[in-house]
Motif scaffolding. Sequence first.
Motif: not given
Length: 114
Positions: A60-66, A84-90
């Motif tokens: 859900e957190s990446v739907k529409g972006r990934f 991309l958002k800072p919270e995608d850092t991984a």
Amino acid sequence: QVQLVESGGGSVQSGESLRLSCVGSGFIFSRAVMSWYREAAGKGRELVAGNVGATTTVTESVKGRFTYSRDNAENTISLQMNSLKPEDTAVYYCYANVDGRGTWGQGIQVTVSS
């Protein structure tokens, strides 16, 4: 021997894009359940996107972006990551489930700064 090789990570600014790719070898690619996971510092590994049969799952957190894609002819899965958002850092991992046996790629770092 199942092998997975990821590429395409790096460091970007918030709002930018990256495309990850994973090439598999040593198995019948079309029969494998293929997925992308990620693990942020201090957190557990989570499913980002993948195939389960004919169904593609995207968290859900990446739907529409990934966007997850798969090319069986090239033994490749990809993850197009936009906005991309800072919270995608991984660290992002490619995962293959081949006849019930799982194999992880080596992982690739994605860093998003604000």
